[in-house]
Design an enzyme around this catalytic site. Structure first.
Site, PDB file in Angstrom:
ATOM      1  N   TYR A  37      10.119  16.761  10.685  1.00 26.91           N
ATOM      2  CA  TYR A  37       9.925  16.013   9.428  1.00 26.91           C
ATOM      3  C   TYR A  37      10.481  16.831   8.260  1.00 26.91           C
ATOM      4  O   TYR A  37      11.203  16.296   7.402  1.00 26.91           O
ATOM      5  CB  TYR A  37       8.438  15.730   9.208  1.00 26.91           C
ATOM      6  CG  TYR A  37       8.145  14.988   7.913  1.00 26.91           C
ATOM      7  CD1 TYR A  37       8.590  13.679   7.716  1.00 26.91           C
ATOM      8  CD2 TYR A  37       7.434  15.597   6.879  1.00 26.91           C
ATOM      9  CE1 TYR A  37       8.330  13.003   6.522  1.00 26.91           C
ATOM     10  CE2 TYR A  37       7.170  14.930   5.685  1.00 26.91           C
ATOM     11  CZ  TYR A  37       7.623  13.631   5.516  1.00 26.91           C
ATOM     12  OH  TYR A  37       7.370  12.957   4.329  1.00 26.91           O
ATOM     13  N   GLY A  56       0.797  -1.231   0.000  1.00 26.64           N
ATOM     14  CA  GLY A  56       0.000   0.000   0.000  1.00 26.64           C
ATOM     15  C   GLY A  56       0.822   1.270   0.000  1.00 26.64           C
ATOM     16  O   GLY A  56       0.284   2.350  -0.215  1.00 26.64           O
TER      17      GLY A  56
HETATM   18  N1  LIG Z   1       2.554   9.703   0.760  1.00 28.22           N
HETATM   19  C1  LIG Z   1       2.878  10.945   0.502  1.00 28.22           C
HETATM   20  O1  LIG Z   1       2.018  11.775   0.146  1.00 28.22           O
HETATM   21  C2  LIG Z   1       4.293  11.405   0.626  1.00 28.22           C
HETATM   22  C3  LIG Z   1       4.586  12.736   0.360  1.00 28.22           C
HETATM   23  C4  LIG Z   1       5.897  13.162   0.410  1.00 28.22           C
HETATM   24  C5  LIG Z   1       6.901  12.261   0.690  1.00 28.22           C
HETATM   25  N2  LIG Z   1       6.604  10.968   0.969  1.00 28.22           N
HETATM   26  C6  LIG Z   1       7.730  10.067   1.276  1.00 28.22           C
HETATM   27  O2  LIG Z   1       7.515   8.834   0.639  1.00 28.22           O
HETATM   28  C7  LIG Z   1       8.239   7.806   1.320  1.00 28.22           C
HETATM   29  C8  LIG Z   1       7.372   6.566   1.439  1.00 28.22           C
HETATM   30  O3  LIG Z   1       6.289   6.836   2.298  1.00 28.22           O
HETATM   31  P1  LIG Z   1       4.804   6.329   2.013  1.00 28.22           P
HETATM   32  O4  LIG Z   1       3.998   7.530   1.717  1.00 28.22           O
HETATM   33  O5  LIG Z   1       4.797   5.171   1.098  1.00 28.22           O
HETATM   34  O6  LIG Z   1       4.376   5.880   3.499  1.00 28.22           O
HETATM   35  P2  LIG Z   1       4.061   4.446   4.132  1.00 28.22           P
HETATM   36  O7  LIG Z   1       2.932   3.803   3.428  1.00 28.22           O
HETATM   37  O8  LIG Z   1       3.917   4.708   5.607  1.00 28.22           O
HETATM   38  O9  LIG Z   1       5.392   3.655   3.856  1.00 28.22           O
HETATM   39  C9  LIG Z   1       6.579   3.949   4.549  1.00 28.22           C
HETATM   40  C10 LIG Z   1       7.487   2.760   4.503  1.00 28.22           C
HETATM   41  O10 LIG Z   1       8.663   3.043   5.294  1.00 28.22           O
HETATM   42  C11 LIG Z   1       8.852   1.957   6.171  1.00 28.22           C
HETATM   43  N3  LIG Z   1       9.575   2.315   7.393  1.00 28.22           N
HETATM   44  C12 LIG Z   1       9.188   3.137   8.378  1.00 28.22           C
HETATM   45  N4  LIG Z   1      10.102   3.139   9.365  1.00 28.22           N
HETATM   46  C13 LIG Z   1      11.090   2.287   8.964  1.00 28.22           C
HETATM   47  C14 LIG Z   1      12.295   1.844   9.554  1.00 28.22           C
HETATM   48  N5  LIG Z   1      12.690   2.256  10.774  1.00 28.22           N
HETATM   49  N6  LIG Z   1      13.060   0.972   8.868  1.00 28.22           N
HETATM   50  C15 LIG Z   1      12.686   0.525   7.660  1.00 28.22           C
HETATM   51  N7  LIG Z   1      11.540   0.875   7.061  1.00 28.22           N
HETATM   52  C16 LIG Z   1      10.755   1.756   7.725  1.00 28.22           C
HETATM   53  C17 LIG Z   1       7.455   1.473   6.497  1.00 28.22           C
HETATM   54  O11 LIG Z   1       7.508   0.176   7.048  1.00 28.22           O
HETATM   55  P3  LIG Z   1       6.441  -0.293   8.198  1.00 28.22           P
HETATM   56  O12 LIG Z   1       5.250  -0.792   7.438  1.00 28.22           O
HETATM   57  O13 LIG Z   1       7.188  -1.360   8.914  1.00 28.22           O
HETATM   58  O14 LIG Z   1       6.130   0.896   9.036  1.00 28.22           O
HETATM   59  C18 LIG Z   1       6.844   1.504   5.107  1.00 28.22           C
HETATM   60  O15 LIG Z   1       7.206   0.365   4.366  1.00 28.22           O
HETATM   61  C19 LIG Z   1       8.679   8.426   2.642  1.00 28.22           C
HETATM   62  O16 LIG Z   1      10.053   8.741   2.578  1.00 28.22           O
HETATM   63  C20 LIG Z   1       7.868   9.708   2.734  1.00 28.22           C
HETATM   64  O17 LIG Z   1       8.538  10.726   3.460  1.00 28.22           O
HETATM   65  C21 LIG Z   1       5.319  10.522   0.934  1.00 28.22           C
END
Ligand SMILES: NC(=O)c1ccc[n+]([C@@H]2O[C@H](COP(=O)([O-])OP(=O)(O)OC[C@H]3O[C@@H](n4cnc5c(N)ncnc54)[C@H](OP(=O)(O)O)[C@@H]3O)[C@@H](O)[C@H]2O)c1
Length: 312
Positions: free
Chosen positions: A180, A28
């Site tokens: 953040y 997801g």
């Molecule tokens: N979604 C957005 O709108 C958005 C916008 C700007 C930037 N981003 C960036 O996109 C990237 C991905 O985020 P996402 O939106 O896909 O969020 P997400 O669905 O919460 O996915 C984050 C991923 O990072 C993993 N993670 C968290 N802590 C970790 C740790 N200590 N060691 C290894 N893995 C870890 C999580 O694993 P767990 O399942 O184990 O927690 C999950 O697989 C991030 O860098 C975020 O800052 C996202």
């Protein structure tokens, strides 16, 4: 390839015989869809995550969509430097790495310190990836045409300053959103300094960055509640799905473009829509502070001291 500003996943090249390592691959999230698209094109994808059961779930989800995909699984907790070292050791036998995608991240978490004494957001989003990249550099160099793609955010603009103080000491009251923002600014400072150092050392590795805009992943719920299901966490996770301009799958496009399109090092890729929240990926720019070379250098030196590695 089509024009860079009209990029779609149809532009992804054939990736057979390529190896890609993606961090944060939980079902997801952006890492899941990044891994899926790369696997569809024939890449061997090293799925990493801190929870082996979640990584196994992603593996199955990808195999359901792309039967026969070449997938490896490695445990990696970026918030624990000893885990990063163990993961790098586990990956050492896999040969050259063509793309490292530093995708994993946490957002807006309550104040907490990691086993290494680092604030959780900076540890997960910057220091862990900094160490991982350094440890994997020999395998990236061995590819002879590798890339490091680091996923930042428009929230880097929230940071008024770079986090250049001793990261093991508290400096005033912790504020989760500026923290953040600083961690996402660090992703860009890191990328631009890495690119400059790689060019100076004449190494065959490029560093690029991407941001997804605003995509419906579990990031918000995970950050606030440490989970995305159950009670109030489900409510927030559902609300994010409704308001996000991008699906998680589309949110992965800028990363995928940065990982594979013909772009120079230090490119920053994000969506082209209103406020860069959604749309097609294209090369964009980050804020002025992120391009400040003195700040980049100082963060690099601080990061080397903090995680105990010097590279390239
Ligand atoms: N979604 C957005 O709108 C958005 C916008 C700007 C930037 N981003 C960036 O996109 C990237 C991905 O985020 P996402 O939106 O896909 O969020 P997400 O669905 O919460 O996915 C984050 C991923 O990072 C993993 N993670 C968290 N802590 C970790 C740790 N200590 N060691 C290894 N893995 C870890 C999580 O694993 P767990 O399942 O184990 O927690 C999950 O697989 C991030 O860098 C975020 O800052 C996202």
């Amino acid at each position: 390839m089509s024009r860079a500003d009209r990029w779609t996943t149809a532009d992804l090249p054939e990736l057979t015989d390529r190896t890609v390592l993606v961090t944060g691959t939980t079902v997801g999230g952006l890492g899941h869809f990044t891994s899926l698209e790369l696997a569809r094109r024939g890449a061997r994808v090293v799925l990493t995550g801190r929870n082996p059961a979640r990584v196994a779930e992603t593996r199955q989800a990808i195999l359901d969509e792309a039967p026969g995909a070449a997938l490896e699984q490695v445990e990696l907790d970026l918030a624990d430097l000893s885990s990063v070292r163990r993961a790098a050791a586990a990956v050492a036998g896999l040969g050259p790495i063509d793309v490292l995608v530093n995708n994993a991240g946490v957002m807006g978490t309550p104040y907490s310190r990691t086993p290494d004494g680092l604030e959780l957001q900076m540890a997960t989003n910057h220091f862990g990836p900094f160490l991982l990249t350094g440890l994997l550099l020999p395998q990236l160099i061995a590819s002879e045409h590798a890339r490091v793609v680091t996923v930042s955010s428009q929230m880097h603009r929230v940071a008024r300053s770079a986090p250049l103080d001793d990261p093991r000491t508290s400096h005033g009251r912790y504020r989760r959103w500026p923290a953040y923002g600083q961690s996402k600014l660090s992703n860009l400072l890191f990328t631009y300094e890495l690119e400059r150092r790689l060019r100076r050392a004449e190494l065959p590795v490029k560093a690029l960055a991407a941001h997804p805009g605003f995509a419906s992943t579990h990031l918000a719920a995970n950050g606030q509640y440490g989970r995305s299901t159950g009670g109030i966490a489900s409510v927030l996770d559902g609300a994010i799905k409704v308001v996000s301009p991008n699906t998680a799958a589309r949110g992965a496009w800028p990363t995928l473009m940065a990982a594979t399109a013909d772009l120079p090092g230090a490119s920053y890729v994000g969506p082209d829509g209103f406020m860069e929240w959604g749309g097609r990926p294209r090369v964009t720019s980050s804020n002025r502070l992120s391009y400040d070379e003195t700040t980049q250098r100082r963060l690099w030196q601080l990061s080397e001291q903090t995680v105990g590695i010097t590279y390239p």
